[in-house]
Design a protein around this motif. Structure first.
Motif, PDB file in Angstrom:
ATOM      1  N   HIS A  62      42.517  32.629  85.544  1.00 37.12           N
ATOM      2  CA  HIS A  62      42.552  33.635  84.595  1.00 37.12           C
ATOM      3  C   HIS A  62      41.453  34.924  84.861  1.00 37.12           C
ATOM      4  N   ASP A  63      41.808  35.931  85.142  1.00 33.35           N
ATOM      5  CA  ASP A  63      40.931  36.936  85.689  1.00 33.35           C
ATOM      6  C   ASP A  63      40.229  36.556  86.963  1.00 33.35           C
ATOM      7  N   GLY A  64      40.777  35.859  87.927  1.00 35.27           N
ATOM      8  CA  GLY A  64      40.317  35.428  89.231  1.00 35.27           C
ATOM      9  C   GLY A  64      39.261  34.370  89.094  1.00 35.27           C
ATOM     10  N   LYS A  65      39.200  33.793  87.997  1.00 32.66           N
ATOM     11  CA  LYS A  65      38.496  32.478  87.710  1.00 32.66           C
ATOM     12  C   LYS A  65      39.149  31.320  87.425  1.00 32.66           C
ATOM     13  N   ALA A  66      38.636  30.004  87.903  1.00 36.52           N
ATOM     14  CA  ALA A  66      39.165  28.588  87.441  1.00 36.52           C
ATOM     15  C   ALA A  66      38.592  28.425  86.083  1.00 36.52           C
ATOM     16  N   LYS A  67      39.513  28.182  85.233  1.00 32.46           N
ATOM     17  CA  LYS A  67      39.435  27.699  83.611  1.00 32.46           C
ATOM     18  C   LYS A  67      39.979  26.765  83.157  1.00 32.46           C
ATOM     19  N   VAL A  68      39.481  25.967  82.189  1.00 32.85           N
ATOM     20  CA  VAL A  68      40.104  24.963  81.633  1.00 32.85           C
ATOM     21  C   VAL A  68      40.507  25.225  80.188  1.00 32.85           C
ATOM     22  N   ILE A  69      41.560  24.731  79.580  1.00 31.97           N
ATOM     23  CA  ILE A  69      42.111  24.763  78.188  1.00 31.97           C
ATOM     24  C   ILE A  69      42.511  23.385  77.771  1.00 31.97           C
ATOM     25  N   LYS A  70      42.078  23.005  76.543  1.00 34.44           N
ATOM     26  CA  LYS A  70      42.483  21.696  75.983  1.00 34.44           C
ATOM     27  C   LYS A  70      43.123  21.945  74.646  1.00 34.44           C
ATOM     28  N   GLU A  71      44.424  21.664  74.746  1.00 35.21           N
ATOM     29  CA  GLU A  71      45.179  21.857  73.440  1.00 35.21           C
ATOM     30  C   GLU A  71      45.859  20.663  72.843  1.00 35.21           C
ATOM     31  N   GLU A  72      45.974  20.784  71.458  1.00 36.98           N
ATOM     32  CA  GLU A  72      46.623  19.780  70.808  1.00 36.98           C
ATOM     33  C   GLU A  72      47.993  20.213  70.167  1.00 36.98           C
ATOM     34  N   VAL A  73      49.220  19.537  70.379  1.00 34.98           N
ATOM     35  CA  VAL A  73      50.445  20.016  69.633  1.00 34.98           C
ATOM     36  C   VAL A  73      50.400  19.823  68.062  1.00 34.98           C
ATOM     37  N   VAL A  74      50.425  20.973  67.503  1.00 41.28           N
ATOM     38  CA  VAL A  74      50.176  20.931  66.132  1.00 41.28           C
ATOM     39  C   VAL A  74      51.747  21.119  65.550  1.00 41.28           C
ATOM     40  N   ALA A  75      52.591  21.643  66.077  1.00 42.29           N
ATOM     41  CA  ALA A  75      54.003  22.019  65.527  1.00 42.29           C
ATOM     42  C   ALA A  75      55.042  21.749  66.648  1.00 42.29           C
ATOM     43  N   ILE A  76      56.129  21.492  66.134  1.00 44.57           N
ATOM     44  CA  ILE A  76      57.409  21.255  67.125  1.00 44.57           C
ATOM     45  C   ILE A  76      58.737  21.509  65.811  1.00 44.57           C
ATOM     46  N   ASP A  77      59.382  22.467  66.394  1.00 43.11           N
ATOM     47  CA  ASP A  77      60.674  22.533  65.520  1.00 43.11           C
ATOM     48  C   ASP A  77      61.797  22.664  66.539  1.00 43.11           C
ATOM     49  N   GLU A  78      62.583  21.644  66.639  1.00 43.39           N
ATOM     50  CA  GLU A  78      63.642  21.919  67.548  1.00 43.39           C
ATOM     51  C   GLU A  78      64.740  22.788  67.268  1.00 43.39           C
ATOM     52  N   GLU A  79      64.887  23.026  65.781  1.00 36.91           N
ATOM     53  CA  GLU A  79      65.943  23.895  65.287  1.00 36.91           C
ATOM     54  C   GLU A  79      65.727  25.264  65.988  1.00 36.91           C
ATOM     55  N   LYS A  80      64.340  25.393  65.636  1.00 34.63           N
ATOM     56  CA  LYS A  80      64.032  26.888  66.087  1.00 34.63           C
ATOM     57  C   LYS A  80      63.538  27.092  67.688  1.00 34.63           C
ATOM     58  N   LYS A  81      63.351  25.937  68.504  1.00 37.12           N
ATOM     59  CA  LYS A  81      62.931  25.736  69.635  1.00 37.12           C
ATOM     60  C   LYS A  81      61.561  26.195  69.917  1.00 37.12           C
ATOM     61  N   LEU A  82      60.639  25.594  68.966  1.00 30.57           N
ATOM     62  CA  LEU A  82      59.212  26.272  68.875  1.00 30.57           C
ATOM     63  C   LEU A  82      58.383  25.104  69.197  1.00 30.57           C
ATOM     64  N   VAL A  83      57.220  25.164  69.880  1.00 33.84           N
ATOM     65  CA  VAL A  83      56.327  24.402  70.006  1.00 33.84           C
ATOM     66  C   VAL A  83      54.795  25.225  69.696  1.00 33.84           C
ATOM     67  N   SER A  84      53.956  24.650  69.116  1.00 38.32           N
ATOM     68  CA  SER A  84      52.689  25.602  68.945  1.00 38.32           C
ATOM     69  C   SER A  84      51.393  24.485  69.136  1.00 38.32           C
ATOM     70  N   THR A  85      50.422  25.128  69.870  1.00 38.20           N
ATOM     71  CA  THR A  85      49.438  24.221  69.960  1.00 38.20           C
ATOM     72  C   THR A  85      48.037  24.901  69.642  1.00 38.20           C
ATOM     73  N   LYS A  86      47.121  24.125  69.310  1.00 34.44           N
ATOM     74  CA  LYS A  86      45.958  24.649  68.817  1.00 34.44           C
ATOM     75  C   LYS A  86      44.849  24.243  69.896  1.00 34.44           C
ATOM     76  N   VAL A  87      44.201  25.513  70.406  1.00 32.94           N
ATOM     77  CA  VAL A  87      43.184  25.256  71.335  1.00 32.94           C
ATOM     78  C   VAL A  87      41.762  24.631  70.841  1.00 32.94           C
ATOM     79  N   ILE A  88      41.609  23.264  71.448  1.00 31.85           N
ATOM     80  CA  ILE A  88      40.554  22.366  70.980  1.00 31.85           C
ATOM     81  C   ILE A  88      39.502  22.376  71.696  1.00 31.85           C
ATOM     82  N   GLY A  89      39.525  22.802  72.880  1.00 26.84           N
ATOM     83  CA  GLY A  89      38.460  23.017  73.819  1.00 26.84           C
ATOM     84  C   GLY A  89      38.676  23.723  74.969  1.00 26.84           C
ATOM     85  N   GLY A  90      37.407  23.941  76.043  1.00 24.91           N
ATOM     86  CA  GLY A  90      37.822  24.751  77.093  1.00 24.91           C
ATOM     87  C   GLY A  90      37.312  26.094  76.876  1.00 24.91           C
ATOM     88  N   ASP A  91      37.593  26.816  77.989  1.00 16.21           N
ATOM     89  CA  ASP A  91      36.847  28.252  78.223  1.00 16.21           C
ATOM     90  C   ASP A  91      37.290  29.420  77.137  1.00 16.21           C
TER      91      ASP A  91
END
Length: 151
Positions: A62-91
């Protein structure tokens, strides 16, 4: 100036929307194959792919730099075809107090779209809105589309 915000971008895609949802939910580790100049890797840290509470760690550029993101899946809705993740660590948490990423796929006949929503709280007023991060995920989505259309 508000520290909280929401950024939304809807991208029309020519390829199969159901495949996008399946990748975002069950196979995010394959995105690095579709967009290798932007995503180095996506690894499962805890849980199982495609399940609530699972945690993944991604190495990305991102922006020319190596970065890390740690995410937890907090919502899945198959009918709406939706996935939500909460960033819990990283840059991203260097500048944001909280960051929620929601990906929703809409399929209506031949018309498909992918909508990215960032809901965030900045650490302070000097932090810019995550527009360049949104540009990154839009470009990753376009790379995924090109990959699907080529196969």
């Amino acid at each position: 100036m508000s520290l909280s915000g929401t950024l939304v971008k809807k991208i029309t895609v020519l390829s199969d929307g159901d495949v996008f949802h399946d990748i975002f939910r069950n196979r995010p580790h394959q995105i690095s194959e579709m967009s290798p100049d932007k995503i180095k890797s996506v690894n499962l840290h805890n849980g199982d792919w495609g399940t609530l509470g699972s945690v993944m760690v991604s190495d990305f550029y991102h922006d020319g730099k190596a970065k890390v993101i740690k995410e937890e899946v907090v919502a899945i809705d198959e009918e709406k075809k939706l996935v939500s993740t909460k960033v819990i660590g990283g840059d991203i948490l260097d500048t944001f107090k909280s960051f929620l990423i929601t990906i929703q796929v809409e399929t209506k006949g031949d018309e498909n779209s992918v909508t990215w929503t960032f809901t965030y709280e900045k650490l302070n007023e000097k932090v810019e809105d995550p527009n360049s991060l949104m540009d990154l995920v839009v470009n990753i989505t376009k790379d995924m589309e090109k990959h699907q259309l080529a196969n």
